[in-house]
Design an enzyme around this catalytic site. Structure first.
Site, PDB file in Angstrom:
ATOM      1  N   PHE A   4      35.863   3.497  30.862  1.00  0.00           N
ATOM      2  CA  PHE A   4      36.452   3.028  29.868  1.00  0.00           C
ATOM      3  C   PHE A   4      37.172   4.395  28.737  1.00  0.00           C
ATOM      4  O   PHE A   4      38.397   4.207  28.529  1.00  0.00           O
ATOM      5  CB  PHE A   4      35.304   2.458  28.822  1.00  0.00           C
ATOM      6  CG  PHE A   4      35.862   2.027  27.340  1.00  0.00           C
ATOM      7  CD1 PHE A   4      37.006   1.342  27.250  1.00  0.00           C
ATOM      8  CD2 PHE A   4      35.420   2.852  26.280  1.00  0.00           C
ATOM      9  CE1 PHE A   4      37.332   1.150  25.766  1.00  0.00           C
ATOM     10  CE2 PHE A   4      35.905   2.599  24.970  1.00  0.00           C
ATOM     11  CZ  PHE A   4      36.738   1.724  24.778  1.00  0.00           C
ATOM     12  N   TRP A   5      36.583   5.370  28.586  1.00  0.00           N
ATOM     13  CA  TRP A   5      37.035   6.453  27.583  1.00  0.00           C
ATOM     14  C   TRP A   5      38.271   7.084  28.190  1.00  0.00           C
ATOM     15  O   TRP A   5      38.869   7.451  27.468  1.00  0.00           O
ATOM     16  CB  TRP A   5      35.786   7.310  27.322  1.00  0.00           C
ATOM     17  CG  TRP A   5      34.999   6.757  26.292  1.00  0.00           C
ATOM     18  CD1 TRP A   5      33.540   6.184  26.253  1.00  0.00           C
ATOM     19  CD2 TRP A   5      35.404   6.557  24.818  1.00  0.00           C
ATOM     20  NE1 TRP A   5      33.224   5.691  25.143  1.00  0.00           N
ATOM     21  CE2 TRP A   5      34.275   6.072  24.172  1.00  0.00           C
ATOM     22  CE3 TRP A   5      36.578   6.790  23.985  1.00  0.00           C
ATOM     23  CZ2 TRP A   5      34.407   5.623  22.720  1.00  0.00           C
ATOM     24  CZ3 TRP A   5      36.675   6.355  22.784  1.00  0.00           C
ATOM     25  CH2 TRP A   5      35.657   5.834  22.175  1.00  0.00           C
ATOM     26  N   LEU A 138      26.977   0.926  16.257  1.00  0.00           N
ATOM     27  CA  LEU A 138      27.357   0.393  17.461  1.00  0.00           C
ATOM     28  C   LEU A 138      25.925  -0.074  18.243  1.00  0.00           C
ATOM     29  O   LEU A 138      24.975   1.156  18.389  1.00  0.00           O
ATOM     30  CB  LEU A 138      28.068   1.243  18.438  1.00  0.00           C
ATOM     31  CG  LEU A 138      28.286   0.678  19.827  1.00  0.00           C
ATOM     32  CD1 LEU A 138      28.732  -0.702  20.077  1.00  0.00           C
ATOM     33  CD2 LEU A 138      28.938   1.751  20.745  1.00  0.00           C
ATOM     34  N   SER A 146      24.067  -2.279  29.590  1.00  0.00           N
ATOM     35  CA  SER A 146      24.717  -1.881  30.887  1.00  0.00           C
ATOM     36  C   SER A 146      25.507  -3.083  31.373  1.00  0.00           C
ATOM     37  O   SER A 146      25.873  -3.130  32.615  1.00  0.00           O
ATOM     38  CB  SER A 146      23.684  -1.482  31.942  1.00  0.00           C
ATOM     39  OG  SER A 146      23.011  -0.488  31.446  1.00  0.00           O
ATOM     40  N   LEU A 149      29.454  -4.531  27.666  1.00  0.00           N
ATOM     41  CA  LEU A 149      29.814  -5.189  26.317  1.00  0.00           C
ATOM     42  C   LEU A 149      30.398  -3.866  25.210  1.00  0.00           C
ATOM     43  O   LEU A 149      31.155  -4.343  24.402  1.00  0.00           O
ATOM     44  CB  LEU A 149      28.663  -5.844  25.891  1.00  0.00           C
ATOM     45  CG  LEU A 149      28.628  -6.972  25.038  1.00  0.00           C
ATOM     46  CD1 LEU A 149      29.440  -8.127  25.613  1.00  0.00           C
ATOM     47  CD2 LEU A 149      27.217  -7.751  24.785  1.00  0.00           C
ATOM     48  N   ALA A 150      30.020  -2.872  25.367  1.00  0.00           N
ATOM     49  CA  ALA A 150      30.054  -1.739  24.343  1.00  0.00           C
ATOM     50  C   ALA A 150      31.616  -1.573  24.321  1.00  0.00           C
ATOM     51  O   ALA A 150      32.247  -1.613  23.122  1.00  0.00           O
ATOM     52  CB  ALA A 150      29.191  -0.502  24.733  1.00  0.00           C
ATOM     53  N   LEU A 388      26.550   8.972   8.591  1.00  0.00           N
ATOM     54  CA  LEU A 388      25.304   8.443   8.257  1.00  0.00           C
ATOM     55  C   LEU A 388      24.373   7.879   9.564  1.00  0.00           C
ATOM     56  O   LEU A 388      25.119   7.351  10.615  1.00  0.00           O
ATOM     57  CB  LEU A 388      25.064   7.030   7.245  1.00  0.00           C
ATOM     58  CG  LEU A 388      26.048   7.453   6.128  1.00  0.00           C
ATOM     59  CD1 LEU A 388      26.288   6.267   5.300  1.00  0.00           C
ATOM     60  CD2 LEU A 388      25.109   8.324   5.133  1.00  0.00           C
TER      61      LEU A 388
END
Ligand code: YNC
Ligand code: MG
Length: 388
Positions: A4-5, A138, A146, A149-150, A388
């Protein structure tokens, strides 16, 4: 490595140390009409919701998801337990967008199973003040991990940030992703050493007894510095001036105005505490310190269910030595019943950490920017930002 990244406009590991790449936005903004108008697709059983954090019901659902599924330490002994009041504060700063408070529900049961948020912030990187989103909270339910979904959550929050004509973001994580702008470390100062040892947060040092340990961490009953008092509403202009002047020296820092200072730094019971030093002669505000309240659930202990932790936030010293100012912060935190005082090694914190008996934590906190390149990794002391 990072399926993804690798597709995202972030500094990639292969670019590290390549000085020919320009600093600033990685991709230019696209016309708003070209931003995808429909939400990303979720797997069949799930649906998107926008969370109305004004309502007690929604706050409670988010609170429970996070209390049971959010960040744990490496040994799974503690889990962050952000309070509802904290979440309402963290998610509704000046100019916030409700559309950036994003949940995922199971269609049939309506159960909340995932969450991600953004809030707007002006963040200065070197000379440029950039409108950004600060992305936080998140969380995917433990039973849905896993399943990729993220990335969908991240793409959806990105889409909704773009719809407000904002193209950059800042975030922190415990994991290493492409590519940190800085790697920071938490330090911990015991206030209630007996409890910290009983719950397994800390261990009795070599050749130390419990009573020697308690004595080592003992603090006075009240602050030492004359003129040290709680911040009040009428202090907002003076604190804003003090803080703006101070944050100039860091390479990345928030650009706070008076509205931001009123929201982020005016004391809020069990959420954020702020103190300042007022000169008895000139009535000037010369020094400032603050911390936020983030308890952790103690996962499997017979005697204790939560640890009450204070987290160092923004501190400014111009007259009172920072060491003395932070010692006073420890004193008031102890008095208010906190078990531990945590601080990152950001800003000038290194000057007091060892001296005030903070010990280094395990695990690091990585700072990231989205769609913004800096040509150098920053040392923690070059960072003026606390998320935060
Ligand atoms: C993370 N923390 O690397 P690759 S911090 C970002 N931040 O992608 P799956 C993360 N990405 O490597 P899971 C991440 N953790 O294949 C994992 N990833 O490219 C990446 N934990 O997805 C990971 N909260 O769904 C991989 O993983 C891909 O089911 C794998 O879900 C991850 O709030 C997670 O630590 C973290 O709830 C949701 O483990 C889950 O494991 C969980 O298969 C406990 O995801 C709680 C927890 C994270 C706290 C945080 C900051 C988040 C920043 C997100 C990035 C924002 C980018 C900017 C967007 C706006 C842009 C504009 C303009
Ligand atoms: Mg998943």
């Amino acid at each position: 490595r990072h399926k993804f990244w690798e597709t995202q406009p972030v500094g990639q590991f292969r670019d590290l140390g390549n000085p020919s790449l320009p600093e600033g936005p990685i991709e230019p903004p696209t016309p708003l009409s070209e931003v995808k108008q429909e939400p990303y697709n979720l797997p069949g059983p799930y649906e998107w919701i926008t969370c109305d954090m004004d309502t007690e019901e929604m706050c409670s659902e988010v609170y429970s998801l996070l209390a049971n599924n959010y960040v744990e330490d490496d040994e799974n002994m503690f889990r962050f337990n952000y309070s509802k009041g904290f979440l309402q504060w963290a998610l509704r700063p000046p100019g916030y967008y409700r559309s950036w408070h994003i949940g995922v529900r199971v269609k049939t049961s309506k159960k909340l199973v995932a969450f991600i948020t953004g809030v707007p912030a002006r963040i200065r990187a070197k000379d440029a003040v950039v409108n950004m989103a600060e992305i936080n909270f998140l969380c995917v339910h433990k039973k849905l991990r896993s399943k990729r979904l993220a990335p969908v959550m991240i793409k959806e929050v990105t889409r909704r940030v773009h719809l407000e004509n904002i193209w950059q973001a800042a975030y922190t994580a415990g994991v290493v992703l492409p590519t940190p702008i800085s790697t920071c470390q938490y330090w911990h100062r015991s206030l209630n050493p007996k409890k910290l040892i009983d719950v397994g947060f800390s261990r009795l040092g070599a050749r130390m007894t419990m009573s020697r340990t308690i004595k080592l961490y003992k603090l006075p009953d009240s602050p030492i510095t004359p003129g040290f008092r709680k911040m009040e509403l009428h202090d907002v202009p003076a604190v804003t001036r003090l803080l703006r002047g101070y944050l100039k020296q860091f390479i990345v820092a928030p650009d706070f105005d008076e509205n931001d200072v009123e929201h982020w730094l005016l004391p809020k019971e069990d959420v954020v505490d702020s103190f300042l030093v007022e000169s008895s002669e000139t009535h000037d505000v010369t020094d400032f310190c603050s911390f936020y309240t983030l308890p952790s659930t103690v996962i499997g202990n017979q005697n204790y269910s939560t640890l009450k932790a204070a987290y160092s936030y923004y501190n400014v010293s111009t007259k009172t030595p920072l060491l003395q100012l932070m010692n006073d912060a420890l004193i008031v935190a102890k008095k208010k019943g906190y078990d531990v005082f945590n601080a990152l090694d950001v800003m000038e914190n290194e000057v007091f950490l060892k001296e005030l008996k903070f010990g280094p934590g395990d695990g690091q906190l990585q700072y990231y920017l989205y769609n913004y390149r800096l040509n150098q990794a920053l040392g923690p002391s070059e960072l003026g930002l606390v998320l935060l």
